[in-house]
Enzyme design. Sequence first.
Site, PDB file in Angstrom:
ATOM      1  N   SER A 206      -1.040  -7.582  -4.653  1.00  0.00           N
ATOM      2  CA  SER A 206       0.307  -8.062  -4.349  1.00  0.00           C
ATOM      3  C   SER A 206       0.445  -8.257  -2.839  1.00  0.00           C
ATOM      4  CB  SER A 206       1.347  -7.089  -4.913  1.00  0.00           C
ATOM      5  OG  SER A 206       2.625  -7.670  -4.910  1.00  0.00           O
TER       6      SER A 206
ATOM      7  N   GLU B  60       2.112 -11.870 -15.514  1.00  0.00           N
ATOM      8  CA  GLU B  60       2.638 -11.547 -14.192  1.00  0.00           C
ATOM      9  C   GLU B  60       4.166 -11.576 -14.120  1.00  0.00           C
ATOM     10  OE1 GLU B  60       1.300 -10.594 -11.402  1.00  0.00           O
ATOM     11  OE2 GLU B  60      -0.841 -11.064 -11.471  1.00  0.00           O
TER      12      GLU B  60
ATOM     13  N   HIS C  43       2.623  -7.543 -13.736  1.00  0.00           N
ATOM     14  CA  HIS C  43       2.194  -7.511 -12.340  1.00  0.00           C
ATOM     15  C   HIS C  43       1.883  -6.077 -11.925  1.00  0.00           C
ATOM     16  CE1 HIS C  43       2.056  -8.826  -8.139  1.00  0.00           C
ATOM     17  NE2 HIS C  43       2.851  -7.824  -7.815  1.00  0.00           N
TER      18      HIS C  43
END
Length: 553
Positions: free
Chosen positions: A235, A353, A459
């Site tokens: 990320s 995600e 995610h």
Amino acid sequence: MATQGSRKPAKTLAPFLAGLLGLVALVALVAPGHATSSAARTRAGDPADPAVAATTNGPVRGTVTDRGRSFLGVPFAAPPVGRLRWRPPAPPAPWTEVRDATHYAEGCARRPRALLGDAGTTNEDCLFLNVFTPPAGGTGKPVLVWFHGGSFISGSAAAYDAADLARSGDMVVVTANYRLGPFGYLAHAALRAESPAAGSGNYGLLDQGAALRWAGDNAAAFGGDRARVTVAGQSAGGLSVCAHLVSPHSRGLFTRAVVQSAPCALRIRDAAAAESAGRTFAAGAGCPGAAASVPACLRGKSATDILAAPNAGSPTAWTPVSGTPVLPTAPADAIAAGDHAEVPVLIGDTLDEGTITSAVLESEGTELNAVSYPVLLAAVFGVDAARVAARYPAPAYGGDHRLAFAAVFRDAVFACPTRATARWFAAATPGRTYAYEFADRTAPNLYTLNPDFPLGAYHGAEVPYLFAYRRGGTGLDPAQRRLSVVMTSYWSRFAATGDPGGGTAPPWPATTTTAYRPLSLAPDAITPRRDFDSAHQCDFWDGLPRPAARPVP
């Protein structure tokens, strides 16, 4: 929780965009070398004691267990406080006595963030790292340096216990803190004038660069090989890796790169926009007026005051800054042009995600339904909204607009930009780019949200398969543990050789510039995914302006 039929239309777009941008660091460099004397470089503790290691700044005593060795809370830069706030990191003061390194240091100043179970802190003395090694013995092991995620506004290196990764992968793993939010990414003309060689707005990246340099300088002290340093992150940490790949300040500090859930094709702030926002932030923090007076005024504020200022906790406000000496060109543009460090790259994302984004929106009071869904698409995609809605109709997702938007977010912001990024790398370094898609839809939930729709392979879902993630509730079942073993072997072989293949794990073919077939990583089901393009509708998204150029999360 309300049922699908009872949800109410959104009253404003603010919750949509705030929640959207607040989830992932979509747009989550190197400081001067640690100047130490030759005496400091050779100073050591007891060479017969595996709990003691000699760093370039002084000896440290860690912990030795059957899992390996750990050295926690080791300073890699001076405290960025007082006159060093909003300056490039400086070398730490050396020490002569053996320093205790058995406890994690507190992370960097940040607001609380309920989504991550993050209580926040006002601590600024935070530039510490943690080193994990296999059991004592051996030299020349690969080194992996990990940067945490958290939208550039939250997170801490202490959340990632890398002992098992280091032992199983027979490598040295370093996890490092870096400055966050306004402390890490405030851009202002007056700050730029103070440090013309670095500019302003990239203090967090400079911290990471200092950690990378420290890892190289000290690799041998922990059994590592400074010629085999891998920079890795997820990320915001992954987007940081994108920046290091193109920064002239970071060249030569690493030989491989791992980018997890962070398509380098996504846009970051440019210097003009960042400095304009910086002026607004300074005024909101109580420091308006002539630019020359702003740095002293801001440095006179407490960390509490800075964190209380408007936008201090906004993930839309704090990302790295391009058009600066640290990042002359945005990663999206530089990588597309092949202007980046030519090193092997392992890159990928997760199958679902976007689900956590829909969950965040709902938790913040934004109802995704037949009324609000097209409004949100119009806010994000403008004139293309109707085409997007036609491609992603709610009936195709069981009538659930939350899942429809999650699919849009996944494909437009992650899946297809990741494919584009991987192809760019493959074009520049043929045969040395490896792409994956993490696909365990039963992965344990790392977040504090428990929506009434499936998060799937959300995610961040792959993190506990590589680290003992210190948030609880992340136990793996037997099949997931087998997947964890395979992933650990892939990541460690990549760190060692630049090629994750080999051994007993299923083959992992390199990515090419044509057919995109990332390795699907699911329990007892690891195979190249042949339908990636059609499943994520990448031909459709290729026909629209790149998400990187849009003001999307």
